[in-house]
Design an enzyme around this catalytic site. Structure first.
Site, PDB file in Angstrom:
ATOM      1  N   ARG A 118     -14.972  -6.764   0.485  1.00  0.00           N
ATOM      2  CA  ARG A 118     -14.235  -6.304   1.671  1.00  0.00           C
ATOM      3  C   ARG A 118     -13.514  -4.964   1.393  1.00  0.00           C
ATOM      4  O   ARG A 118     -12.888  -4.767   0.377  1.00  0.00           O
ATOM      5  CB  ARG A 118     -13.208  -7.368   2.056  1.00  0.00           C
ATOM      6  CG  ARG A 118     -12.361  -7.018   3.284  1.00  0.00           C
ATOM      7  CD  ARG A 118     -11.016  -6.426   2.896  1.00  0.00           C
ATOM      8  NE  ARG A 118     -10.191  -6.167   4.051  1.00  0.00           N
ATOM      9  CZ  ARG A 118      -9.072  -5.444   3.995  1.00  0.00           C
ATOM     10  NH1 ARG A 118      -8.666  -4.929   2.864  1.00  0.00           N
ATOM     11  NH2 ARG A 118      -8.372  -5.225   5.080  1.00  0.00           N
TER      12      ARG A 118
ATOM     13  N   GLY B 189     -10.904  -2.139   3.370  1.00  0.00           N
ATOM     14  CA  GLY B 189     -10.040  -1.937   4.532  1.00  0.00           C
ATOM     15  C   GLY B 189     -10.060  -0.505   5.021  1.00  0.00           C
ATOM     16  O   GLY B 189     -11.026   0.245   4.789  1.00  0.00           O
ATOM     17  N   ASP B 190      -9.005  -0.115   5.696  1.00  0.00           N
ATOM     18  CA  ASP B 190      -8.937   1.209   6.310  1.00  0.00           C
ATOM     19  C   ASP B 190      -8.544   2.318   5.330  1.00  0.00           C
ATOM     20  O   ASP B 190      -8.818   3.496   5.573  1.00  0.00           O
ATOM     21  CB  ASP B 190      -7.903   1.201   7.443  1.00  0.00           C
ATOM     22  CG  ASP B 190      -6.512   0.834   6.921  1.00  0.00           C
ATOM     23  OD1 ASP B 190      -6.403  -0.151   6.147  1.00  0.00           O
ATOM     24  OD2 ASP B 190      -5.545   1.534   7.264  1.00  0.00           O
TER      25      ASP B 190
ATOM     26  N   THR C 206       0.849  -1.197   0.000  1.00  0.00           N
ATOM     27  CA  THR C 206       0.000   0.000   0.000  1.00  0.00           C
ATOM     28  C   THR C 206       0.885   1.248   0.000  1.00  0.00           C
ATOM     29  O   THR C 206       1.975   1.228   0.566  1.00  0.00           O
ATOM     30  CB  THR C 206      -0.865  -0.030   1.277  1.00  0.00           C
ATOM     31  OG1 THR C 206      -1.771  -1.115   1.157  1.00  0.00           O
ATOM     32  CG2 THR C 206      -1.645   1.261   1.492  1.00  0.00           C
TER      33      THR C 206
ATOM     34  N   THR D 197      -0.720   1.909   7.054  1.00  0.00           N
ATOM     35  CA  THR D 197      -0.662   0.696   6.246  1.00  0.00           C
ATOM     36  C   THR D 197      -0.597  -0.519   7.159  1.00  0.00           C
ATOM     37  O   THR D 197       0.061  -0.477   8.195  1.00  0.00           O
ATOM     38  CB  THR D 197       0.535   0.706   5.285  1.00  0.00           C
ATOM     39  OG1 THR D 197       0.526  -0.529   4.553  1.00  0.00           O
ATOM     40  CG2 THR D 197       1.869   0.871   5.995  1.00  0.00           C
ATOM     41  N   GLY D 198      -1.286  -1.570   6.761  1.00  0.00           N
ATOM     42  CA  GLY D 198      -1.273  -2.779   7.584  1.00  0.00           C
ATOM     43  C   GLY D 198      -2.617  -3.473   7.521  1.00  0.00           C
ATOM     44  O   GLY D 198      -3.400  -3.242   6.584  1.00  0.00           O
TER      45      GLY D 198
HETATM   46  N1  ASP Z   1      -4.454  -1.369   4.947  1.00  0.00           N
HETATM   47  C1  ASP Z   1      -4.682  -2.046   3.692  1.00  0.00           C
HETATM   48  C2  ASP Z   1      -5.981  -2.811   3.784  1.00  0.00           C
HETATM   49  O1  ASP Z   1      -6.264  -3.376   4.831  1.00  0.00           O
HETATM   50  C3  ASP Z   1      -3.587  -2.988   3.311  1.00  0.00           C
HETATM   51  C4  ASP Z   1      -2.191  -2.510   3.545  1.00  0.00           C
HETATM   52  O2  ASP Z   1      -1.976  -1.405   3.993  1.00  0.00           O
HETATM   53  O3  ASP Z   1      -1.274  -3.260   3.248  1.00  0.00           O
HETATM   54  O4  ASP Z   1      -6.686  -2.892   2.815  1.00  0.00           O
END
Ligand code: ASP
Length: 328
Positions: free
Chosen positions: A222, A224-225, A194, A245-246
């Site tokens: 789905r 994410g954040d 990301t 990120t995560g």
């Molecule tokens: N935060 C992102 C998600 O959950 C993925 C990532 O940052 O690697 O979609």
């Protein structure tokens, strides 16, 4: 005497504002797969070059007078066009083998924000987020409606094959081999790519943005954040600009990007105190892998992660880019 005093004060003011150049911070994702033994030297070089190129693009547009918000969009567009990152062209694939792209952007000067989620046609989702911010009364548009909005805003659309890289197709195959064919598990240990950016410009304005393909094999729409203001992205001139990120589910549940702001605003923590507490004392024990980058109003750089690595870099006005991938 009084006029000498006024002269001294204004000279100090000029010197202060001359010192206060811009700063750009970026990330290219965090993950526990980011260990020196797992990432080939060529791949490390590709990450580093990608981050440097994006930082230099940001510097070029800021040098020519762009504000923090516009520069964030430029920086993230460079990263979205680079297939080594999990955003735009290099985005990971859903369970169905398609992309579903998320991006968000926030202006710390006036708290305006724009975001898109689940887009599949727009080449640069961060530009679509910018268009939402500028040209719609909304904050978050999703799915085919968001793609249609981008088309009406004359943004570049691409065919689905543009996003089908060998890397993302192989990752989906590996994912299905590991988790089975009937799963909605997320592979939280995979290398993630990301991208995110925070900028403090010469006028003291902060902005932040994030763009992602999400996580390989994601299913059932789905999200994410990354496209959620307050979770993956937040900016407020009073405190900081943050991009996360995560493992997105955790960043949403703990409102991570907003929490950095809130701790600074209400608890009077410094940016790094706030980031350290959230990343190591809240996310880590809860099982939330990841990290964040950001900048405070006073120009303090924040780069915090609880994984084995986070692709990251920064550039201060007039200086060369600094980059890193692993823990030091
Ligand atoms: N935060 C992102 C998600 O959950 C993925 C990532 O940052 O690697 O979609």
């Amino acid at each position: 005497m009084r006029s000498i005093f006024i002269l001294l004060i204004s000279l100090a003011g000029v010197m202060l504002s001359a010192q206060a150049g811009y700063t750009i911070v970026v990330h290219g994702g965090a993950g526990n797969g980011l260990k020196p033994e797992n990432v080939s030297p060529q791949r490390q070089e590709a990450y580093t070059q990608g981050v440097e190129k994006a930082l230099q693009r940001g510097a070029a547009v800021l040098d020519s007078g762009a504000d923090a918000l516009t520069a964030v969009v430029e920086v993230l567009s460079v990263l979205e066009n680079d297939s080594v990152f999990n955003a735009g062209r290099g985005a990971v694939l859903t369970y169905e083998g398609e992309v579903s792209l998320d991006a968000s952007l926030m202006n710390g000067q006036n708290l305006e924000a724009g975001a898109v989620s689940g887009v599949q046609r727009v080449k640069n989702p961060i530009q679509a987020a910018y268009a939402v911010l500028q040209h719609s009364p909304h904050v978050l548009l999703s799915g085919s409606g968001a793609d249609e909005f981008a088309r009406l805003q004359q943004l570049e659309l691409v065919s689905p094959s543009y996003f089908l890289t060998q890397k993302s197709q192989r990752a989906l195959k590996r994912y299905k081999a590991r988790f089975g064919l009937e799963t909605s598990e997320l592979n939280t240990n995979a290398k993630m790519g990301t991208v995110g950016c925070a900028i403090l410009d010469k006028n003291g304005n902060l902005a932040a943005g994030t763009s992602t393909g999400g996580m390989t094999g994601k299913r059932y729409g789905r999200i994410g954040d990354s496209p959620i203001i307050g979770a993956g992205t937040y900016a407020n001139n009073a405190t900081c600009a943050i991009s996360c990120t995560g493992h997105g589910e955790f960043f949403m549940r703990y409102s991570v990007a907003y929490d950095v702001h809130a701790r600074m605003a209400y608890k009077k923590q410094s940016g790094s105190e706030a980031a350290q507490a959230i990343v190591h004392e809240i996310l880590k024990p809860a099982g939330g892998n990841g990290g964040l980058i950001g900048l405070t109003q006073s120009g303090q750089i924040i780069m915090e992660f609880n994984t084995s690595g986070m692709i990251r870099g920064y550039l201060k006005e007039g200086q060369t880019p600094v980059t890193a991938i692993f823990k030091d």
